[in-house]
Design a protein around this motif. Structure first.
Motif: not given
Length: 267
Positions: A68-73, A60-63
């Protein structure tokens, strides 16, 4: 080989280095491992290798600098696997040469704190609601650094950020222990990985080997083995701890290497 059987684990920054070592060992112990980072091709390569070894993983992508990318992860992980049991906060900017206090710009300082301190904090914050839903809680393992153990000639911002991770570990352990959520920190010593080996000069290796108690520098699996223990049910009475995995470098007086050269035990 089933110490983490049926557990779901997120290992941030697991597309390279120490993160790969942790992820592979988790998978070998039965965990479903979420590989995450910014480099999809490298992440998928880790997933494929784990599959070849008989484990289960998902990229899973994460920056780590993007909330927002952390929350989506976390949301996507729980949607896919139904729960979260383990978080390893490994993603960081290893800026060991960031400089002295008078050399650092505010932009350099903020950049390192954004990835190494703010990112760890926010991933922890996002994990807590999901871990609270588990009957048996869960385990958070932060990857710190021996740089936080004392002052040095450089690495100022990095060391300060990692010192913050130490205290965040203890605060998390205290505040959420009654929810059956444990939090510990692993401080690696010099870890030589396939990615960094060509860039670690021999004099640096020699300095470390002369100051540690064993006859080698570390590898990613050394950190992975400690993380497996702290993530497993074997360590349910261990929380709030900061564990050095450094070959014993920080457990002796600082003059050992020099006295060894003199073949002496004292002045």
């Amino acid at each position: 080989m089933n110490r983490l059987k049926d557990k779901v684990a997120i290992v941030t920054g697991s597309t390279s280095g120490i993160g790969i070592g942790i992820a592979r060992l988790f998978a070998s112990e039965g965990a479903k491992v979420v590989i995450c980072g910014r480099r999809e091709a490298k992440g998928q390569a880790v997933v494929d290798r784990i599959a070849e070894e008989g484990g289960e993983a998902w990229y899973h992508f994460m920056d780590i600098t993007d909330t927002e990318s952390i929350e989506k992860l976390f949301a996507d992980t729980v949607e896919k696997f139904g729960k979260l049991d383990i978080l390893v906060n490994n993603a960081a900017n290893v800026a060991l040469k960031d400089g002295r206090v008078d050399e650092l710009t505010i932009e350099m300082w903020d950049g390192i704190f954004e990835s190494d301190m703010r990112g760890t904090f926010y991933a922890t914050k996002c994990a807590l609601p999901y871990l609270k839903k588990n009957e048996n809680g869960g385990s958070i393992v932060n990857i710190g650094s021996m740089a936080s153990c004392g002052g040095d000639l450089g690495s100022t911002a990095y060391a300060c950020a990692k010192a913050g991770v130490d205290l965040l570990t203890q605060a998390t352990a205290l505040q959420y222990g009654k929810d059956n959520i444990r939090c510990n920190c692993v401080r690696p010593g010099l870890i030589v990985t396939p990615e960094n080996e060509a860039y670690v000069p021999q004099p640096l290796k020699d300095i470390f080997v002369s100051n540690i108690m064993v006859n080698r520098y570390g590898c990613p699996e050394d950190i992975g083995h400690m993380c497996v223990y702290l993530a497993s049910d074997e360590s349910t009475y261990v929380t709030g701890q900061i564990v050095n995995v450094d070959g014993g470098m920080n457990s002796h007086v600082p003059t050992v290497a020099q006295f060894r050269e003199l073949n002496s035990r004292t002045w």
